[in-house]
Design a protein around this motif. Structure first.
Motif, mmCIF file in Angstrom:
data_model
loop_
_atom_site.group_PDB
_atom_site.id
_atom_site.type_symbol
_atom_site.label_atom_id
_atom_site.label_comp_id
_atom_site.label_asym_id
_atom_site.label_seq_id
_atom_site.Cartn_x
_atom_site.Cartn_y
_atom_site.Cartn_z
ATOM 1 N N ARG A 1 66.756 -18.333 -17.303
ATOM 2 C CA ARG A 1 65.706 -19.121 -17.530
ATOM 3 C C ARG A 1 64.350 -18.408 -17.594
ATOM 4 N N PHE A 2 64.174 -17.304 -16.952
ATOM 5 C CA PHE A 2 63.053 -16.392 -17.289
ATOM 6 C C PHE A 2 63.037 -15.234 -18.146
ATOM 7 N N LEU A 3 64.205 -15.116 -18.249
ATOM 8 C CA LEU A 3 64.372 -13.765 -19.126
ATOM 9 C C LEU A 3 64.872 -14.177 -20.483
ATOM 10 N N ARG A 4 63.926 -14.234 -21.164
ATOM 11 C CA ARG A 4 64.252 -14.706 -22.848
ATOM 12 C C ARG A 4 64.708 -13.886 -23.748
ATOM 13 N N LEU A 5 65.048 -12.667 -23.338
ATOM 14 C CA LEU A 5 65.608 -11.505 -24.077
ATOM 15 C C LEU A 5 67.072 -11.915 -24.491
ATOM 16 N N MET A 6 67.328 -12.117 -25.893
ATOM 17 C CA MET A 6 68.859 -12.408 -26.089
ATOM 18 C C MET A 6 69.389 -11.219 -27.206
ATOM 19 N N PRO A 7 70.647 -11.328 -27.015
ATOM 20 C CA PRO A 7 71.350 -10.082 -28.026
ATOM 21 C C PRO A 7 71.294 -10.664 -29.374
ATOM 22 N N ASN B 1 53.510 -18.042 -23.160
ATOM 23 C CA ASN B 1 54.726 -18.711 -23.052
ATOM 24 C C ASN B 1 54.637 -19.383 -21.553
ATOM 25 N N GLU B 2 55.052 -20.535 -21.324
ATOM 26 C CA GLU B 2 55.278 -20.891 -20.156
ATOM 27 C C GLU B 2 56.666 -21.105 -19.774
ATOM 28 N N LEU B 3 57.095 -20.661 -18.792
ATOM 29 C CA LEU B 3 58.565 -20.570 -18.305
ATOM 30 C C LEU B 3 58.814 -21.703 -17.200
ATOM 31 N N ASN B 4 59.676 -22.595 -17.542
ATOM 32 C CA ASN B 4 59.932 -23.674 -16.526
ATOM 33 C C ASN B 4 61.430 -23.505 -16.307
ATOM 34 N N ARG C 1 58.309 -21.441 -11.429
ATOM 35 C CA ARG C 1 57.920 -21.435 -12.811
ATOM 36 C C ARG C 1 57.037 -19.944 -13.146
ATOM 37 N N ALA C 2 56.730 -19.677 -14.329
ATOM 38 C CA ALA C 2 56.006 -18.641 -14.404
ATOM 39 C C ALA C 2 55.174 -18.681 -15.847
ATOM 40 N N THR C 3 54.211 -17.847 -15.940
ATOM 41 C CA THR C 3 53.682 -17.657 -17.456
ATOM 42 C C THR C 3 53.692 -16.351 -17.956
ATOM 43 N N VAL D 1 53.636 -13.645 -14.752
ATOM 44 C CA VAL D 1 53.349 -14.027 -13.232
ATOM 45 C C VAL D 1 54.115 -15.157 -12.985
ATOM 46 N N SER D 2 54.847 -14.891 -11.793
ATOM 47 C CA SER D 2 55.761 -15.912 -11.537
ATOM 48 C C SER D 2 55.056 -16.900 -10.087
ATOM 49 N N PHE D 3 55.474 -18.211 -10.029
ATOM 50 C CA PHE D 3 54.900 -18.987 -8.847
ATOM 51 C C PHE D 3 55.967 -19.700 -8.079
ATOM 52 N N THR D 4 55.663 -19.692 -6.740
ATOM 53 C CA THR D 4 56.576 -20.396 -5.881
ATOM 54 C C THR D 4 55.731 -21.772 -5.643
ATOM 55 N N TYR D 5 56.532 -22.557 -4.603
ATOM 56 C CA TYR D 5 55.825 -23.898 -4.438
ATOM 57 C C TYR D 5 54.073 -23.804 -3.926
ATOM 58 N N GLY D 6 53.514 -24.732 -4.553
ATOM 59 C CA GLY D 6 52.183 -24.664 -4.520
ATOM 60 C C GLY D 6 51.603 -23.845 -5.388
ATOM 61 N N ASP D 7 52.125 -23.573 -6.448
ATOM 62 C CA ASP D 7 51.449 -22.729 -7.545
ATOM 63 C C ASP D 7 50.940 -21.458 -6.954
ATOM 64 N N LYS D 8 51.693 -20.804 -5.920
ATOM 65 C CA LYS D 8 51.056 -19.735 -5.389
ATOM 66 C C LYS D 8 51.948 -18.638 -6.355
ATOM 67 N N PRO D 9 51.062 -17.548 -6.854
ATOM 68 C CA PRO D 9 51.574 -16.589 -7.521
ATOM 69 C C PRO D 9 52.297 -15.377 -6.437
ATOM 70 N N VAL D 10 53.339 -15.192 -6.633
ATOM 71 C CA VAL D 10 54.299 -14.088 -5.592
ATOM 72 C C VAL D 10 54.887 -13.005 -6.375
ATOM 73 N N GLU D 11 54.865 -12.870 -7.572
ATOM 74 C CA GLU D 11 55.349 -12.022 -8.463
ATOM 75 C C GLU D 11 54.630 -11.344 -9.987
ATOM 76 N N LEU D 12 54.375 -10.033 -10.014
ATOM 77 C CA LEU D 12 53.822 -9.667 -11.183
ATOM 78 C C LEU D 12 54.758 -8.777 -11.693
#
Lengths: 269, 269
Positions: free
Chosen positions: B112-118, A266-269, B209-211, B241-252
DNA sequence: AAGTGGTCTAGACCACTTT
DNA sequence: AAGTGGTCTAGACCACTTC
């Protein structure tokens, strides 16, 4: 309808010539209860032509200039309408060639709704083996999700999908009997390519969006056998409802995914 | 740079006055190896101002007219650039008020990034309990995903998230040590609100954004205890994996989700 | 009243494709 | 050369917000 009135209401801006579209505005002066921008009206008209099959999947639709003339609006307004339709994957623009109606008969369309990807290598197209195809009456939960009445006729399909010979997905589908009258095991088996392509070509029903709910479950005995995994192996359980034009639900799909060699992407935007 | 040349090359169309932007075009006549449309250049310039913090999250950016004057292009060109930035959730437009830099300090941003819903009811904001926070050296797999060298300093966080008192998520995070220097257990615990809000405000790093990769696994003993479920209960395993500006990964982030009372929700278009 | 984004028009030229 | 979508401009009015 509503052709070329003086149009004194506060609707379209510099629409000097008078417009052939005027869906949102009542004739009364002042009150405009259901106003919508011109380009949204144009978008609705184009969508209607897609739905009725005036332009069929894969075909070229009229050029922007042509549509602008037909609807008596500027090319820019048509462009904005088509921009949104392209963003929703209802049409595809190709510079120099024109705008085409989207179709499920394309390599890139195959993985629009199936987000299961191989851990390594490029995604291959899966092979289907049908376990069961029958007509039945909709159980209450199926009826609710498909916007039918409990007991309405539905078509039930159970199949296993394999990637490179490895069974990976076992899924059950329910389809409204009315919409897919004449769908049989033979037609499913003889048809090469994605099921959504068959639905589109043979039944005039195009899936345009879907919602999906995913959980983790343990493989029961029957499913474990079909996927050739041990009983109680953890599997992804997906419940997907697909919609056609007008947000009408036309497919319920419950799948079990083996995530031994695949993952849900999945891609999250 | 490159201010107001005669600009004889075949780049922008009716750019009669000469432009203050000319990033894509080399000064040489004829050859234009890396041409990009004007509005893309404007978009890049605006993104740059977002990245450098000229306009901070939550703030108002200059109006379209103002930006058009600054960049010496028409308002329509600025508009198209901002349209794309809004589509990517980097900015938010509000009619009559202006365009604002997006921020994670918003109710709508939380999911937006947490898609877990009740399964039932509206989503609540989870409560965090931190199990462990430490600095360590990046293992090979973490380093690879974060674009670091194996052994580089990273911050490791382990926590449990509960909805309405029910522990539902156990997750481990890895963050580049350089980017998040000074992040401690105390600051995490005293901070109310989403972690991405903290990262944005205190460390100037915005996730854009994140994948995500999802599989099904069996709960091991430790995780089962934290989630208060039986050992071998099936769980969703997410690797994000979350990305900041410039598609730089900054969180796993590797999370285990209990799907007893929740499900992973996805919209397919 | 003034400022903002939102819609609409008209006309121009560009890049790409087909004839 | 002609047709298509893609980009860019300039100017107008609208809906909404704030002063």
């Amino acid at each position: 309808m509503n052709p070329l009135p003086p149009n004194p209401t506060s609707s379209a801006a510099a629409n000097a010539g008078g417009a052939a579209v005027g869906a949102g505005q009542a004739g009364a002066s002042g009150a405009s209860p259901t106003f919508s921008p011109l380009y949204q009206q144009i978008k609705a008209l184009i969508t209607q032509s897609l739905q009725t099959g005036e332009w069929k999947p894969g075909e070229l639709i009229p050029s922007e200039v042509e549509l602008a003339n037909r609807f008596k609006v500027s090319q820019g307004t048509v462009r904005k309408a088509i921009d949104e339709l392209a963003a929703e994957n209802l049409v595809m623009r190709k510079q120099g060639k024109g705008t085409f109606v989207s179709t499920h008969h394309e390599a890139r369309a195959h993985f629009r709704f199936l987000r299961l990807m191989p851990d390594e290598g490029v995604p291959h197209y899966p092979e289907s083996k049908f376990i069961e195809v029958k007509r039945m009456r909709a159980p209450a939960d199926v009826a609710r999700l498909l916007d039918l009445k409990s007991g309405d006729a539905v078509i039930f399909i159970k199949r296993v999908q394999s990637f490179d010979g490895v069974p990976t997905i076992v899924e059950e589908l329910w389809l409204p009997g009315m919409t897919f009258k004449g769908l049989t095991a033979e037609r499913l088996e003889e048809y090469k390519g994605p099921m959504y392509g068959l639905f589109e070509s043979e039944f005039g029903t195009r899936m345009i969006r879907a919602t999906e709910k995913i959980r983790a479950v343990c493989a029961a005995e029957e499913d474990a056998a079909l996927l050739r995994v041990a009983v109680a192996t953890p599997l992804l359980a997906s419940e997907r409802v697909s919609f056609t034009y007008g947000d009408k639900p036309v497919e319920l799909r419950r799948g079990l995914y083996s995530t031994e060699h695949h993952h849900y992407h999945n891609e999250l935007n």
